[in-house]
Design an enzyme around this catalytic site. Sequence first.
Site, PDB file in Angstrom:
ATOM      1  N   GLY A 174       0.783  -1.229   0.000  1.00  0.00           N
ATOM      2  CA  GLY A 174       0.000   0.000   0.000  1.00  0.00           C
ATOM      3  C   GLY A 174       0.808   1.268   0.000  1.00  0.00           C
ATOM      4  O   GLY A 174       2.017   1.295  -0.244  1.00  0.00           O
TER       5      GLY A 174
ATOM      6  N   THR B 217       5.412  -0.833  10.094  1.00  0.00           N
ATOM      7  CA  THR B 217       4.974  -0.915  11.490  1.00  0.00           C
ATOM      8  C   THR B 217       4.173  -2.187  11.715  1.00  0.00           C
ATOM      9  O   THR B 217       4.398  -2.917  12.693  1.00  0.00           O
ATOM     10  CB  THR B 217       4.133   0.312  11.861  1.00  0.00           C
ATOM     11  OG1 THR B 217       4.940   1.487  11.754  1.00  0.00           O
ATOM     12  CG2 THR B 217       3.600   0.195  13.284  1.00  0.00           C
TER      13      THR B 217
ATOM     14  N   ASP C 249      11.864  -2.779   0.349  1.00  0.00           N
ATOM     15  CA  ASP C 249      12.855  -1.696   0.243  1.00  0.00           C
ATOM     16  C   ASP C 249      14.280  -2.222   0.120  1.00  0.00           C
ATOM     17  O   ASP C 249      15.175  -1.495  -0.333  1.00  0.00           O
ATOM     18  CB  ASP C 249      12.765  -0.771   1.463  1.00  0.00           C
ATOM     19  CG  ASP C 249      11.553   0.147   1.413  1.00  0.00           C
ATOM     20  OD1 ASP C 249      10.854   0.166   0.377  1.00  0.00           O
ATOM     21  OD2 ASP C 249      11.297   0.847   2.414  1.00  0.00           O
TER      22      ASP C 249
ATOM     23  N   PHE D 126      15.703  -2.339  -3.924  1.00  0.00           N
ATOM     24  CA  PHE D 126      15.883  -1.261  -4.888  1.00  0.00           C
ATOM     25  C   PHE D 126      17.203  -1.444  -5.630  1.00  0.00           C
ATOM     26  O   PHE D 126      18.219  -1.801  -5.036  1.00  0.00           O
ATOM     27  CB  PHE D 126      15.900   0.098  -4.190  1.00  0.00           C
ATOM     28  CG  PHE D 126      14.535   0.668  -3.920  1.00  0.00           C
ATOM     29  CD1 PHE D 126      13.751   1.150  -4.956  1.00  0.00           C
ATOM     30  CD2 PHE D 126      14.035   0.723  -2.628  1.00  0.00           C
ATOM     31  CE1 PHE D 126      12.489   1.671  -4.706  1.00  0.00           C
ATOM     32  CE2 PHE D 126      12.781   1.240  -2.364  1.00  0.00           C
ATOM     33  CZ  PHE D 126      12.005   1.710  -3.414  1.00  0.00           C
TER      34      PHE D 126
ATOM     35  N   ARG E 245       9.587  12.022   6.705  1.00  0.00           N
ATOM     36  CA  ARG E 245      10.406  10.869   6.374  1.00  0.00           C
ATOM     37  C   ARG E 245      11.648  11.297   5.609  1.00  0.00           C
ATOM     38  O   ARG E 245      11.588  12.157   4.733  1.00  0.00           O
ATOM     39  CB  ARG E 245       9.604   9.869   5.531  1.00  0.00           C
ATOM     40  CG  ARG E 245       8.476   9.187   6.264  1.00  0.00           C
ATOM     41  CD  ARG E 245       8.959   8.087   7.181  1.00  0.00           C
ATOM     42  NE  ARG E 245       9.550   7.002   6.422  1.00  0.00           N
ATOM     43  CZ  ARG E 245       8.863   5.991   5.905  1.00  0.00           C
ATOM     44  NH1 ARG E 245       7.544   5.932   6.053  1.00  0.00           N
ATOM     45  NH2 ARG E 245       9.484   5.031   5.245  1.00  0.00           N
TER      46      ARG E 245
ATOM     47  N   PRO F 228      -5.844   2.675  14.070  1.00  0.00           N
ATOM     48  CA  PRO F 228      -4.804   1.947  14.813  1.00  0.00           C
ATOM     49  C   PRO F 228      -5.050   0.446  14.942  1.00  0.00           C
ATOM     50  O   PRO F 228      -4.354  -0.223  15.704  1.00  0.00           O
ATOM     51  CB  PRO F 228      -4.872   2.611  16.190  1.00  0.00           C
ATOM     52  CG  PRO F 228      -6.326   2.948  16.352  1.00  0.00           C
ATOM     53  CD  PRO F 228      -6.817   3.320  14.965  1.00  0.00           C
TER      54      PRO F 228
END
Length: 204
Positions: free
Chosen positions: A15, A23, A41, A44, A145, A185
């Site tokens: 997403g 998280t 990630d 890459f 970020r 949450p």
Amino acid sequence: MPRVGDDWIIIGVSGVTCGGKTTLANKLKDSLVPIYVFHQDKYFYPDDSPHHIRCVDLDHNNYDILSSLDMDLMYKDIMDTIQGTDKSHTSNVERVPGKYEVKNKKFLIIEGFTVMNFKPILEICNLRYYFVLSYEDCAARRCYRLYDPPDIEGYFDRCVWPEHLKYRAEIEKDKRVTILDGMQPNALEIVLADIVSKGGEIIK
């Protein structure tokens, strides 16, 4: 496609950027056992790779498209782990009270912004989740970020958000995917409830 044994529960978490994917993956790592986690990630291509496509009218690679990642390697590492050679980025195999387990099964989490837009990964998942945010909430979170290389002016509006909408439209056509509101949450509780429905129990 290589066969995935029925001794695995594979969970896809995908997403929008800054939506809560990592998280949730980390919380699941601390809640389920045994578990293996892959982060997109990590795949890459290097900044100078010829695989990268430049953003239109911006001096910046477009890191928000599938071609910026070595998805074939990611899939291979996942399948190697499923077949017995651990290539995961993090794992948790210690059986202790308070964690959830499903008898005779192992968990594997695949996390990343477009992991489920890569069809081989989408198809091996038993549970599929996709985080969404509004433009305003996503932009506000993205400001805090730090990326390497850092975002340049205009990158979010010209690349990040349009690419997300394109990939999101693909995912929303698939009724197997549960959409999660990144502002709520309760993502962990939703996933754990689905685990319980598959026979998950808390270790006493």
